[in-house]
Design an enzyme around this catalytic site. Structure first.
Site, PDB file in Angstrom:
ATOM      1  N   THR A  88      42.778  18.607  10.538  1.00 53.32           N
ATOM      2  CA  THR A  88      42.945  19.032  11.936  1.00 53.32           C
ATOM      3  C   THR A  88      43.315  17.785  12.744  1.00 53.32           C
ATOM      4  O   THR A  88      42.536  17.325  13.573  1.00 53.32           O
ATOM      5  CB  THR A  88      41.660  19.677  12.488  1.00 53.32           C
ATOM      6  OG1 THR A  88      40.545  18.803  12.181  1.00 53.32           O
ATOM      7  CG2 THR A  88      41.395  21.026  11.885  1.00 53.32           C
ATOM      8  N   GLY A 262      32.172  -5.008  17.844  1.00 50.96           N
ATOM      9  CA  GLY A 262      33.297  -5.507  17.053  1.00 50.96           C
ATOM     10  C   GLY A 262      34.586  -4.915  17.575  1.00 50.96           C
ATOM     11  O   GLY A 262      34.697  -4.630  18.769  1.00 50.96           O
ATOM     12  N   CYS A 269      38.622  10.602  11.894  1.00 48.55           N
ATOM     13  CA  CYS A 269      37.731  11.542  12.587  1.00 48.55           C
ATOM     14  C   CYS A 269      37.429  11.166  14.041  1.00 48.55           C
ATOM     15  O   CYS A 269      37.897  11.842  14.947  1.00 48.55           O
ATOM     16  CB  CYS A 269      36.432  11.708  11.803  1.00 48.55           C
ATOM     17  SG  CYS A 269      36.686  12.627  10.266  1.00 48.55           S
ATOM     18  N   LYS A 331      37.052   1.171   7.688  1.00 53.52           N
ATOM     19  CA  LYS A 331      35.686   0.695   7.438  1.00 53.52           C
ATOM     20  C   LYS A 331      35.586   0.332   5.965  1.00 53.52           C
ATOM     21  O   LYS A 331      36.443   0.738   5.163  1.00 53.52           O
ATOM     22  CB  LYS A 331      34.658   1.747   7.823  1.00 53.52           C
ATOM     23  CG  LYS A 331      34.690   3.004   6.975  1.00 53.52           C
ATOM     24  CD  LYS A 331      33.459   3.814   7.291  1.00 53.52           C
ATOM     25  CE  LYS A 331      33.366   5.058   6.457  1.00 53.52           C
ATOM     26  NZ  LYS A 331      32.195   5.853   6.748  1.00 53.52           N
TER      27      LYS A 331
HETATM   28  N1  LIG Z   1      37.279  12.587   6.029  1.00 53.23           N
HETATM   29  C1  LIG Z   1      36.042  12.715   6.506  1.00 53.23           C
HETATM   30  O1  LIG Z   1      35.215  11.811   6.398  1.00 53.23           O
HETATM   31  C2  LIG Z   1      35.632  13.987   7.204  1.00 53.23           C
HETATM   32  C3  LIG Z   1      34.257  14.177   7.507  1.00 53.23           C
HETATM   33  C4  LIG Z   1      33.881  15.336   8.172  1.00 53.23           C
HETATM   34  C5  LIG Z   1      34.837  16.258   8.581  1.00 53.23           C
HETATM   35  N2  LIG Z   1      36.157  16.022   8.301  1.00 53.23           N
HETATM   36  C6  LIG Z   1      37.138  17.025   8.734  1.00 53.23           C
HETATM   37  O2  LIG Z   1      37.623  17.669   7.578  1.00 53.23           O
HETATM   38  C7  LIG Z   1      38.979  18.059   7.742  1.00 53.23           C
HETATM   39  C8  LIG Z   1      39.805  17.491   6.614  1.00 53.23           C
HETATM   40  O3  LIG Z   1      39.784  16.075   6.705  1.00 53.23           O
HETATM   41  P1  LIG Z   1      40.243  15.146   5.497  1.00 53.23           P
HETATM   42  O4  LIG Z   1      39.868  13.764   5.888  1.00 53.23           O
HETATM   43  O5  LIG Z   1      39.775  15.696   4.215  1.00 53.23           O
HETATM   44  O6  LIG Z   1      41.842  15.330   5.612  1.00 53.23           O
HETATM   45  P2  LIG Z   1      42.951  15.031   4.494  1.00 53.23           P
HETATM   46  O7  LIG Z   1      44.217  14.847   5.224  1.00 53.23           O
HETATM   47  O8  LIG Z   1      42.460  13.964   3.574  1.00 53.23           O
HETATM   48  O9  LIG Z   1      43.019  16.375   3.634  1.00 53.23           O
HETATM   49  C9  LIG Z   1      43.604  17.571   4.074  1.00 53.23           C
HETATM   50  C10 LIG Z   1      44.210  18.275   2.858  1.00 53.23           C
HETATM   51  O10 LIG Z   1      44.607  19.592   3.221  1.00 53.23           O
HETATM   52  C11 LIG Z   1      45.802  19.887   2.514  1.00 53.23           C
HETATM   53  N3  LIG Z   1      46.497  21.033   3.117  1.00 53.23           N
HETATM   54  C12 LIG Z   1      47.278  21.063   4.226  1.00 53.23           C
HETATM   55  N4  LIG Z   1      47.714  22.307   4.450  1.00 53.23           N
HETATM   56  C13 LIG Z   1      47.197  23.101   3.481  1.00 53.23           C
HETATM   57  C14 LIG Z   1      47.254  24.493   3.185  1.00 53.23           C
HETATM   58  N5  LIG Z   1      47.949  25.323   3.961  1.00 53.23           N
HETATM   59  N6  LIG Z   1      46.596  24.955   2.094  1.00 53.23           N
HETATM   60  C15 LIG Z   1      45.885  24.111   1.306  1.00 53.23           C
HETATM   61  N7  LIG Z   1      45.781  22.802   1.545  1.00 53.23           N
HETATM   62  C16 LIG Z   1      46.427  22.288   2.618  1.00 53.23           C
HETATM   63  C17 LIG Z   1      46.569  18.584   2.576  1.00 53.23           C
HETATM   64  O11 LIG Z   1      47.613  18.550   1.601  1.00 53.23           O
HETATM   65  C18 LIG Z   1      45.459  17.580   2.305  1.00 53.23           C
HETATM   66  O12 LIG Z   1      45.291  17.333   0.924  1.00 53.23           O
HETATM   67  C19 LIG Z   1      39.363  17.580   9.143  1.00 53.23           C
HETATM   68  O13 LIG Z   1      39.151  18.621  10.064  1.00 53.23           O
HETATM   69  C20 LIG Z   1      38.380  16.458   9.395  1.00 53.23           C
HETATM   70  O14 LIG Z   1      38.177  16.221  10.765  1.00 53.23           O
HETATM   71  C21 LIG Z   1      36.569  14.913   7.608  1.00 53.23           C
END
Ligand SMILES: NC(=O)c1ccc[n+]([C@@H]2O[C@H](COP(=O)([O-])OP(=O)(O)OC[C@H]3O[C@@H](n4cnc5c(N)ncnc54)[C@H](O)[C@@H]3O)[C@@H](O)[C@H]2O)c1
Length: 441
Positions: A88, A262, A269, A331
């Protein structure tokens, strides 16, 4: 009891969730639209750096409990419980979150749902999304009201993602209070081992669950920007923000964590989440409530500018200077460079005429892809060769272990700027270096 689960999106969140759900004994199918990512995962290779995830992934692939596919048909056929973990990101040129990926999952999956299903959203979304998606899914699904959308926000930290998924601080579940569905019982089955461990499980309405995640990130961002604002005052007054943070941190009402001054927060996020939160509050007519987050964002971005200034002060002029940058990930223990303060500072310094050599233990490939014009070195010593100033921008353990004597013979000038206040000023100054930290004399 084993549940058949499909996880949509196999990025940092989704791949970790899929592997960990298999570790809990469930049968799991990871679904993505990125064929290269799926190929790696299916071969037992994590497409990003996350400590411990590779072992969990391979163990469960070998046990036959974890598979990957690009086929929504296969996923709809296979699973009873669906997790949505796609990205997102921030919309270009706006504060709001871009919901195209989340919406695409529902638009593609729902028409394939011919048996009752629970879809648990895990992505961080604007409040109101779950209710909207639930309506849309019921419109599109052949099974109609047999589809339920619930929200189960994710709190994992990159670098601790496996631990945080298998032993979270808490589980939050938002359910559609108007429907007497089976989301809560399905969640209790999926997370049975965690609940047996006594992990707090809060069941609430959809809107509250969405706001829990947005509020948690807003609070953490505010805490970091608070100490960074104080650090600006410390710089003006000649005081030491690190001692100040220790002193106020002893007060249990304040706490010491997230009070490290820092160059500020970044990553995939916090920055985009506080902006999306402000945008959504505005749409709801509650924009005044969150105007302080704009200041939180401003304070955070000012620290990057301040770091560039310190580098310039250290070199006299950045034109023609050689600058070593240690750290590129947002980080330590992550290879994530999304909105990384370290890379942002490196880029700004290069644009002002310096030759910038970057080294990061894990984030080199991602950094090259994002900032191809920076120079990348194979190790810290190579990055520091001939440097007029060394900048420590991510607090990786290997940089904390660096001794002044390691760099003495390599650099052109013995100047180090500690963008994370993670080194010992006494040690570096004692060895004849000019040491500068942020918010300390
Ligand atoms: N990374 C974190 O530490 C973390 C922690 C908590 C919440 N989040 C939330 O989780 C969500 C995902 O974050 P992320 O860091 O994993 O992102 P990311 O970009 O690493 O992963 C997203 C994945 O979704 C896939 N994707 C896109 N469209 C798709 C579809 N139509 N069908 C199937 N797969 C599809 C992409 O190819 C990608 O592999 C976000 O909303 C983020 O805010 C992330």
């Amino acid at each position: 009891m084993s549940t058949r689960i499909a996880v949509f999106g196999t990025g940092y969140l989704g791949a970790t969730h899929a592997a960990c759900m298999a570790e809990l004994g469930h049968e799991v199918l990871g679904v993505d639209v990125d064929a290269a990512k799926l190929e790696k995962l299916a071969a037992g290779e994590v497409p990003f750096y996350e400590p411990g995830l590779g072992e969990v992934l391979r163990r469960n692939i070998d046990r036959g409990r974890l598979k990957f596919t690009s086929s929504y048909e296969e996923a709809a056929e296979f699973a009873d419980v669906f997790f949505l973990g796609v990205g997102t990101p921030q919309k270009k040129g706006e504060f709001a979150a871009d919901m195209v990926y989340v919406d695409a999952v529902i638009e593609t999956l729902a028409p394939l749902l011919t048996k009752p299903a629970v879809i648990f959203g895990k992505s961080t979304v604007p409040v109101g999304t779950a209710e909207r998606l639930g309506k849309r899914a019921r419109e599109l699904a052949p099974v109609g009201d047999g589809v339920e959308v619930a929200w189960n926000p994710e709190f994992l930290r990159e670098g601790f993602a496996v631990q945080d998924t298998l032993h979270p601080d808490r589980l939050v579940l938002g359910v559609d209070r108007g429907r007497h569905g089976r989301a809560e019982s399905a969640a209790r089955e999926v997370y049975a081992d965690l609940l047996d461990e006594g992990i707090p499980f809060l069941v609430t309405d959809l809107a509250t669950s969405e706001l829990v995640k947005a509020s948690a990130n807003a609070f953490l961002a505010t805490k970091i920007s608070f100490i960074n604002a104080i650090s600006e005052v410390c710089e003006a007054a000649g005081a030491d923000v690190t001692v100040l943070a220790d002193a106020i941190g002893y007060d249990v009402r304040i706490g010491r964590r997230f009070l490290n001054a820092g160059i500020g927060f970044g990553g995939g996020c916090l920055p985009k989440d506080i902006r999306a939160f402000m945008a959504r509050a505005g749409e709801l007519g509650a924009d005044q409530a969150l105007t302080f987050l704009r200041e939180v964002d401003n304070i955070n971005m000012r620290r990057r500018t301040r770091m560039v200034e310190l580098a310039r002060e250290a070199c006299g002029s950045l034109l023609g200077a050689r600058v070593a940058v240690l750290g590129a990930a947002f980080k330590p223990d992550s290879d994530d460079v999304r909105d990384s303060p370290a890379l942002n500072v490196a880029g700004q310094i290069q644009l002002q005429g310096a030759a910038v050599n970057v080294y990061d233990p894990k984030a080199m490939d991602n950094s090259r892809a994002l900032f191809p014009t920076l120079t990348y070195s194979a190790n810290a010593l190579e990055a520091c060769e001939g440097a007029d100033v060394v900048l420590v921008l991510t607090e990786w353990p290997e940089f904390l272990k660096l001794q002044p004597s390691d760099l003495d013979a390599v650099v052109r000038k013995k100047v180090i700027v500690d963008g994370r206040n993670c080194l010992s000023p006494d040690e570096w100054r004692g060895a004849g270096w000019n040491y500068r930290g942020l918010g300390r004399p």
